[in-house]
Design a protein around this motif. Sequence first.
Motif, PDB file in Angstrom:
ATOM      1  N   GLN A   4       0.833  -1.199   0.000  1.00  0.00           N
ATOM      2  CA  GLN A   4       0.000   0.000   0.000  1.00  0.00           C
ATOM      3  C   GLN A   4       0.869   1.250   0.000  1.00  0.00           C
ATOM      4  OE1 GLN A   4      -3.459   0.142  -0.141  1.00  0.00           O
ATOM      5  NE2 GLN A   4      -3.149   2.301  -0.446  1.00  0.00           N
ATOM      6  N   LEU A   5       0.538   2.171  -0.855  1.00  0.00           N
ATOM      7  CA  LEU A   5       1.247   3.444  -0.940  1.00  0.00           C
ATOM      8  C   LEU A   5       0.395   4.539  -0.330  1.00  0.00           C
ATOM      9  CD1 LEU A   5       2.480   3.317  -4.655  1.00  0.00           C
ATOM     10  CD2 LEU A   5       3.766   2.700  -2.609  1.00  0.00           C
ATOM     11  N   SER A   6       1.014   5.653  -0.030  1.00  0.00           N
ATOM     12  CA  SER A   6       0.310   6.881   0.321  1.00  0.00           C
ATOM     13  C   SER A   6       0.453   7.834  -0.864  1.00  0.00           C
ATOM     14  CB  SER A   6       0.907   7.508   1.581  1.00  0.00           C
ATOM     15  OG  SER A   6       2.179   8.049   1.291  1.00  0.00           O
ATOM     16  N   SER A   7      -0.326   8.906  -0.859  1.00  0.00           N
ATOM     17  CA  SER A   7      -0.172   9.893  -1.929  1.00  0.00           C
ATOM     18  C   SER A   7       1.218  10.526  -1.870  1.00  0.00           C
ATOM     19  CB  SER A   7      -1.272  10.959  -1.860  1.00  0.00           C
ATOM     20  OG  SER A   7      -1.189  11.707  -0.665  1.00  0.00           O
ATOM     21  N   LEU A   8       1.827  10.600  -0.688  1.00  0.00           N
ATOM     22  CA  LEU A   8       3.187  11.131  -0.576  1.00  0.00           C
ATOM     23  C   LEU A   8       4.211  10.189  -1.198  1.00  0.00           C
ATOM     24  CD1 LEU A   8       3.134  12.696   2.991  1.00  0.00           C
ATOM     25  CD2 LEU A   8       3.179  13.902   0.795  1.00  0.00           C
ATOM     26  N   ASP A   9       3.969   8.877  -1.133  1.00  0.00           N
ATOM     27  CA  ASP A   9       4.852   7.922  -1.805  1.00  0.00           C
ATOM     28  C   ASP A   9       4.789   8.115  -3.317  1.00  0.00           C
ATOM     29  OD1 ASP A   9       5.529   6.679   0.651  1.00  0.00           O
ATOM     30  OD2 ASP A   9       3.798   5.335   0.501  1.00  0.00           O
ATOM     31  N   VAL A  10       3.584   8.314  -3.821  1.00  0.00           N
ATOM     32  CA  VAL A  10       3.402   8.544  -5.259  1.00  0.00           C
ATOM     33  C   VAL A  10       4.095   9.846  -5.656  1.00  0.00           C
ATOM     34  CG1 VAL A  10       1.686   8.942  -7.081  1.00  0.00           C
ATOM     35  CG2 VAL A  10       1.260   7.206  -5.307  1.00  0.00           C
ATOM     36  N   ALA A  48       6.606  11.292  -4.193  1.00  0.00           N
ATOM     37  CA  ALA A  48       8.061  11.115  -4.119  1.00  0.00           C
ATOM     38  C   ALA A  48       8.595  10.486  -5.399  1.00  0.00           C
ATOM     39  CB  ALA A  48       8.424  10.259  -2.899  1.00  0.00           C
ATOM     40  N   TRP A  49       7.878   9.501  -5.936  1.00  0.00           N
ATOM     41  CA  TRP A  49       8.309   8.846  -7.169  1.00  0.00           C
ATOM     42  C   TRP A  49       8.359   9.853  -8.318  1.00  0.00           C
ATOM     43  CZ3 TRP A  49       6.798   7.652 -12.121  1.00  0.00           C
ATOM     44  CH2 TRP A  49       7.482   6.599 -12.745  1.00  0.00           C
ATOM     45  N   PHE A  50       7.295  10.653  -8.476  1.00  0.00           N
ATOM     46  CA  PHE A  50       7.270  11.646  -9.560  1.00  0.00           C
ATOM     47  C   PHE A  50       8.369  12.693  -9.389  1.00  0.00           C
ATOM     48  CE2 PHE A  50       2.670  10.424 -10.114  1.00  0.00           C
ATOM     49  CZ  PHE A  50       2.839   9.854 -11.363  1.00  0.00           C
ATOM     50  N   ILE A  51       8.605  13.138  -8.167  1.00  0.00           N
ATOM     51  CA  ILE A  51       9.640  14.142  -7.922  1.00  0.00           C
ATOM     52  C   ILE A  51      11.014  13.585  -8.273  1.00  0.00           C
ATOM     53  CG2 ILE A  51      10.812  15.495  -6.139  1.00  0.00           C
ATOM     54  CD1 ILE A  51       7.993  15.570  -4.723  1.00  0.00           C
ATOM     55  N   ALA A  52      11.276  12.358  -7.851  1.00  0.00           N
ATOM     56  CA  ALA A  52      12.574  11.739  -8.139  1.00  0.00           C
ATOM     57  C   ALA A  52      12.789  11.549  -9.634  1.00  0.00           C
ATOM     58  CB  ALA A  52      12.689  10.404  -7.407  1.00  0.00           C
ATOM     59  N   VAL A  53      11.763  11.107 -10.333  1.00  0.00           N
ATOM     60  CA  VAL A  53      11.866  10.917 -11.782  1.00  0.00           C
ATOM     61  C   VAL A  53      12.088  12.258 -12.474  1.00  0.00           C
ATOM     62  CG1 VAL A  53      10.584  10.254 -13.848  1.00  0.00           C
ATOM     63  CG2 VAL A  53      10.550   8.778 -11.841  1.00  0.00           C
ATOM     64  N   ARG A 103      -0.795  18.415  -0.638  1.00  0.00           N
ATOM     65  CA  ARG A 103      -1.000  19.858  -0.507  1.00  0.00           C
ATOM     66  C   ARG A 103      -0.270  20.398   0.719  1.00  0.00           C
ATOM     67  NH1 ARG A 103      -3.722  23.597   2.125  1.00  0.00           N
ATOM     68  NH2 ARG A 103      -4.778  22.117   3.462  1.00  0.00           N
ATOM     69  N   LYS A 104      -0.418  19.720   1.843  1.00  0.00           N
ATOM     70  CA  LYS A 104       0.213  20.196   3.081  1.00  0.00           C
ATOM     71  C   LYS A 104       1.734  20.061   3.026  1.00  0.00           C
ATOM     72  CE  LYS A 104      -3.731  19.486   6.045  1.00  0.00           C
ATOM     73  NZ  LYS A 104      -4.367  18.649   7.066  1.00  0.00           N
ATOM     74  N   THR A 105       2.229  19.039   2.372  1.00  0.00           N
ATOM     75  CA  THR A 105       3.661  18.792   2.331  1.00  0.00           C
ATOM     76  C   THR A 105       4.383  19.659   1.304  1.00  0.00           C
ATOM     77  OG1 THR A 105       3.295  16.526   3.059  1.00  0.00           O
ATOM     78  CG2 THR A 105       5.420  16.996   2.040  1.00  0.00           C
ATOM     79  N   TYR A 106       3.753  19.879   0.134  1.00  0.00           N
ATOM     80  CA  TYR A 106       4.444  20.576  -0.959  1.00  0.00           C
ATOM     81  C   TYR A 106       3.805  21.899  -1.359  1.00  0.00           C
ATOM     82  CZ  TYR A 106       6.973  16.211  -1.477  1.00  0.00           C
ATOM     83  OH  TYR A 106       7.752  15.113  -1.240  1.00  0.00           O
ATOM     84  N   PRO A 123      12.132  14.788  -3.052  1.00  0.00           N
ATOM     85  CA  PRO A 123      10.991  14.314  -2.270  1.00  0.00           C
ATOM     86  C   PRO A 123      11.254  14.483  -0.775  1.00  0.00           C
ATOM     87  CG  PRO A 123      12.128  12.467  -3.324  1.00  0.00           C
ATOM     88  CD  PRO A 123      12.821  13.715  -3.748  1.00  0.00           C
ATOM     89  N   ARG A 124      10.192  14.618  -0.036  1.00  0.00           N
ATOM     90  CA  ARG A 124      10.311  14.768   1.422  1.00  0.00           C
ATOM     91  C   ARG A 124      10.002  13.464   2.148  1.00  0.00           C
ATOM     92  NH1 ARG A 124       7.564  20.681   1.241  1.00  0.00           N
ATOM     93  NH2 ARG A 124       9.344  21.659   0.254  1.00  0.00           N
ATOM     94  N   THR A 125       9.865  12.401   1.379  1.00  0.00           N
ATOM     95  CA  THR A 125       9.688  11.063   1.943  1.00  0.00           C
ATOM     96  C   THR A 125      10.581  10.110   1.151  1.00  0.00           C
ATOM     97  OG1 THR A 125       7.797  10.636   0.487  1.00  0.00           O
ATOM     98  CG2 THR A 125       7.298  11.454   2.684  1.00  0.00           C
ATOM     99  N   GLU A 126      10.886   8.970   1.744  1.00  0.00           N
ATOM    100  CA  GLU A 126      11.717   7.963   1.100  1.00  0.00           C
ATOM    101  C   GLU A 126      10.964   7.306  -0.051  1.00  0.00           C
ATOM    102  OE1 GLU A 126      14.938   6.958   1.869  1.00  0.00           O
ATOM    103  OE2 GLU A 126      14.966   8.724   3.180  1.00  0.00           O
ATOM    104  N   LEU A 127      11.679   6.922  -1.088  1.00  0.00           N
ATOM    105  CA  LEU A 127      11.083   6.159  -2.178  1.00  0.00           C
ATOM    106  C   LEU A 127      10.787   4.745  -1.692  1.00  0.00           C
ATOM    107  CD1 LEU A 127      13.260   7.184  -5.227  1.00  0.00           C
ATOM    108  CD2 LEU A 127      10.887   7.784  -4.807  1.00  0.00           C
ATOM    109  N   LYS A 128       9.607   4.255  -2.044  1.00  0.00           N
ATOM    110  CA  LYS A 128       9.219   2.899  -1.679  1.00  0.00           C
ATOM    111  C   LYS A 128       9.333   1.997  -2.897  1.00  0.00           C
ATOM    112  CE  LYS A 128       5.862   2.340   1.713  1.00  0.00           C
ATOM    113  NZ  LYS A 128       4.444   2.282   2.090  1.00  0.00           N
ATOM    114  N   PRO A 129       9.651   0.725  -2.689  1.00  0.00           N
ATOM    115  CA  PRO A 129       9.587  -0.215  -3.812  1.00  0.00           C
ATOM    116  C   PRO A 129       8.145  -0.298  -4.318  1.00  0.00           C
ATOM    117  CG  PRO A 129      10.728  -1.175  -1.934  1.00  0.00           C
ATOM    118  CD  PRO A 129      10.115   0.106  -1.462  1.00  0.00           C
TER     119      PRO A 129
END
Length: 192
Positions: free
Chosen positions: A4-10, A12-17, A67-70, A81-87
Amino acid sequence: MTNQLSSLDVAAWFIAVAEQEGCPISRLALQKLVSLSQSLYGYDNHEKLYDEEVMAYPYGPVTEAVRKTYGDSGDSDIHEPRTELKPLTEEQLDTLSRIWGEFAPLSPGNLVNATHDMGPWSKYYREQGPFRPIPWNELVEAWPGYELDAETRSQTASDHTPGNYCKPQENEGMYDELFSRARRNARVLTLS
């Protein structure tokens, strides 16, 4: 779902890419990509990508956590990203790769227009607030319209698929086939 992902995980992936490709993402674009990911994932997999509501805000669909994070609007670029990338699972990777390929080349304004012109946003947005959630099933049903809208806003296709840079370090070889398939499936729409 096992991963399960959170919207912050998603996010983080877009920011890293985006950073790896040398095209940092704006707060506004990030929020749209995260919301569109929920739509596509639900359409393809019949379940939620993340278990958070997508809200109808002035510039389109938004998750509260992103919204609150970024931040909630504007074109200021996000560089990390402000959270770790998840597999990611194969299905999650396919979804995020497709969203990146089809929608990342659109300007933030075109992303706003796409989420306003298609889908249920206008049905739930109230100018005076309070901001209301967009029902998941309506967001999912809107996917074909979102995709068609992105195609009509484009003129040429080019390869904009993420490379190996978003692989988790552990189990590195496990993701090779996933990225290979994502590269084959991703369509990128580039505006002039």
